[in-house]
Design an enzyme around this catalytic site. Structure first.
Site, PDB file in Angstrom:
ATOM      1  N   HIS A  81      29.134  28.821  35.554  1.00 18.96           N
ATOM      2  CA  HIS A  81      29.059  28.315  34.240  1.00 18.96           C
ATOM      3  C   HIS A  81      30.565  29.061  33.143  1.00 18.96           C
ATOM      4  O   HIS A  81      30.400  29.235  32.295  1.00 18.96           O
ATOM      5  CB  HIS A  81      27.866  30.099  33.831  1.00 18.96           C
ATOM      6  N   ASP A 126      24.350  28.216  40.143  1.00 19.61           N
ATOM      7  CA  ASP A 126      26.014  28.970  39.658  1.00 19.61           C
ATOM      8  C   ASP A 126      27.299  28.191  40.298  1.00 19.61           C
ATOM      9  O   ASP A 126      27.990  28.787  40.914  1.00 19.61           O
ATOM     10  CB  ASP A 126      25.753  30.798  38.976  1.00 19.61           C
ATOM     11  N   GLN A 213      33.685  41.090  33.623  1.00 22.11           N
ATOM     12  CA  GLN A 213      33.512  40.065  33.170  1.00 22.11           C
ATOM     13  C   GLN A 213      35.260  39.591  33.099  1.00 22.11           C
ATOM     14  O   GLN A 213      36.431  39.665  33.290  1.00 22.11           O
ATOM     15  CB  GLN A 213      33.195  40.052  31.227  1.00 22.11           C
ATOM     16  N   GLY A 214      35.643  38.106  33.496  1.00 21.35           N
ATOM     17  CA  GLY A 214      36.543  37.567  34.031  1.00 21.35           C
ATOM     18  C   GLY A 214      36.590  37.721  35.291  1.00 21.35           C
ATOM     19  O   GLY A 214      37.313  37.338  35.091  1.00 21.35           O
ATOM     20  N   ASP A 215      36.031  37.571  35.901  1.00 22.26           N
ATOM     21  CA  ASP A 215      35.214  37.745  37.418  1.00 22.26           C
ATOM     22  C   ASP A 215      34.782  36.597  38.010  1.00 22.26           C
ATOM     23  O   ASP A 215      34.586  35.998  39.344  1.00 22.26           O
ATOM     24  CB  ASP A 215      35.475  39.003  38.089  1.00 22.26           C
ATOM     25  N   SER A 216      33.853  36.376  37.010  1.00 18.09           N
ATOM     26  CA  SER A 216      33.478  35.028  37.676  1.00 18.09           C
ATOM     27  C   SER A 216      33.975  33.970  38.266  1.00 18.09           C
ATOM     28  O   SER A 216      35.137  33.520  37.621  1.00 18.09           O
ATOM     29  CB  SER A 216      32.719  34.459  36.525  1.00 18.09           C
TER      30      SER A 216
HETATM   31  N1  ARG Z   1      29.529  36.694  34.094  1.00 18.57           N
HETATM   32  C1  ARG Z   1      31.144  37.157  34.269  1.00 18.57           C
HETATM   33  C2  ARG Z   1      32.053  36.799  34.078  1.00 18.57           C
HETATM   34  O1  ARG Z   1      31.828  35.108  33.432  1.00 18.57           O
HETATM   35  C3  ARG Z   1      31.390  38.172  35.581  1.00 18.57           C
HETATM   36  C4  ARG Z   1      29.811  39.617  35.453  1.00 18.57           C
HETATM   37  C5  ARG Z   1      30.057  39.966  37.165  1.00 18.57           C
HETATM   38  N2  ARG Z   1      29.575  41.180  36.129  1.00 18.57           N
HETATM   39  C6  ARG Z   1      29.007  41.704  37.628  1.00 18.57           C
HETATM   40  N3  ARG Z   1      28.634  43.026  36.671  1.00 18.57           N
HETATM   41  N4  ARG Z   1      29.226  42.008  38.675  1.00 18.57           N
HETATM   42  O2  ARG Z   1      33.270  36.874  33.946  1.00 18.57           O
END
Ligand code: ARG
Length: 269
Positions: A81, A126, A213-216
């Site tokens: 993603h 993913d 967010q940003g850790d993905s």
């Molecule tokens: N989708 C998020 C990203 O793009 C990562 C989210 C992880 N969330 C969590 N609650 N562990 O950075």
């Protein structure tokens, strides 16, 4: 409540986070970022502390606002993603070798190709590989090839938000989260979870520690029996960040290990 996993969240190079598009990768390419109506989209590792320089030398920051890990010296393993499909791509910059993204010693290399997991459609699968223009002089992170070590306590790390709605971080943060089994994770997420493709982690009762967010795309990892770091997960999604009852959801690396290996071969890695 609407499934958060149906939303692709993306951080711009400038660090502002935006909700990029809906679940289908094909539908997300080129979509205009829109503000996140849930307010849940901004984050770094929550409840963590600063990593030491050199502690996780395989960690990479990607310019679209994701994390990644060096699978080989010139291939980064990240989340599907985080990318817009497969093919030649020179638009991504990987930053490596530093915990401080503003450190003058940071090494920056551009991408040449992206390989998104075949069949990725926003539910499971993913993972993606990014081929770099030249090798980075850093250790790589071994990936789990079976489920043996998909348990225990895991380390998470990233430059993402440090709380829901928080800013991207200049310094790499790290934290430890316990494994959450599929049954408990399905209690939290029901059908949104794809148990064969995903592994959950977090402090379900207390909350407070999570990726965000940003850790993905960044790795979730633990020590193997030989004391070497082993990647068991890829940061994927969660409802909000660090909420009690809502563990983080990670791509289950062991499920995809053979596919990742094959894909890396196709990238000349
Ligand atoms: N989708 C998020 C990203 O793009 C990562 C989210 C992880 N969330 C969590 N609650 N562990 O950075």
């Amino acid at each position: 409540m609407r499934s958060y996993r149906k939303l692709l969240r993306r951080t711009t190079a400038a660090g502002a986070i935006a909700l990029a598009a809906f679940s289908l990768q094909s539908g997300s390419a080129g979509a205009a970022p829109a503000p996140d109506p849930t307010g849940s989209v901004h984050t770094k590792v929550v409840g963590g502390s600063k990593a030491a320089q050199g502690e996780f030398p395989f960690m990479v920051r990607l310019s679209m606002g994701c994390g990644g890990a060096l699978y080989t010296k010139d291939i980064v393993l990240t989340a599907a993603h985080c990318v817009d499909g497969s093919g030649p791509n020179t638009s991504i910059t990987a930053t490596a070798g530093v915990v401080d993204l503003q450190d003058a010693a940071a090494v920056k290399v551009n991408s040449t190709q992206v390989l998104q997991a075949p069949g990725y459609n926003g539910k499971g699968k993913d993972w993606a590989l990014i081929k770099l223009a030249k090798p980075l002089d850093q250790p790589t992170l071994k990936i789990a090839e079976d489920t043996k070590l998909n348990n225990g306590d895991f380390t998470i790390a990233g430059w993402g938000a440090d709380k829901e709605g928080g800013d991207q971080q200049r310094y790499l943060l790290k934290a430890t989260v316990p494994f959450v089994d599929d049954a408990a994770c399905q209690k939290a997420y029901g059908d949104q979870l794809t148990p064969g493709d995903e592994i959950c982690a977090g402090k379900v009762d207390a909350g407070g520690v999570d990726t965000c967010q940003g850790d993905s795309g960044g790795p979730m990892f633990r020590k193997d029996d030989a004391g070497q770091w082993l990647q068991v997960g890829i940061v994927s999604w969660g409802e909000g960040c660090a909420r009690p009852g809502k563990p983080g959801v990670y791509s289950e690396v062991s499920t995809f290990a053979a596919n990742i290996k094959k894909a890396a071969g196709e990238l000349g890695g």
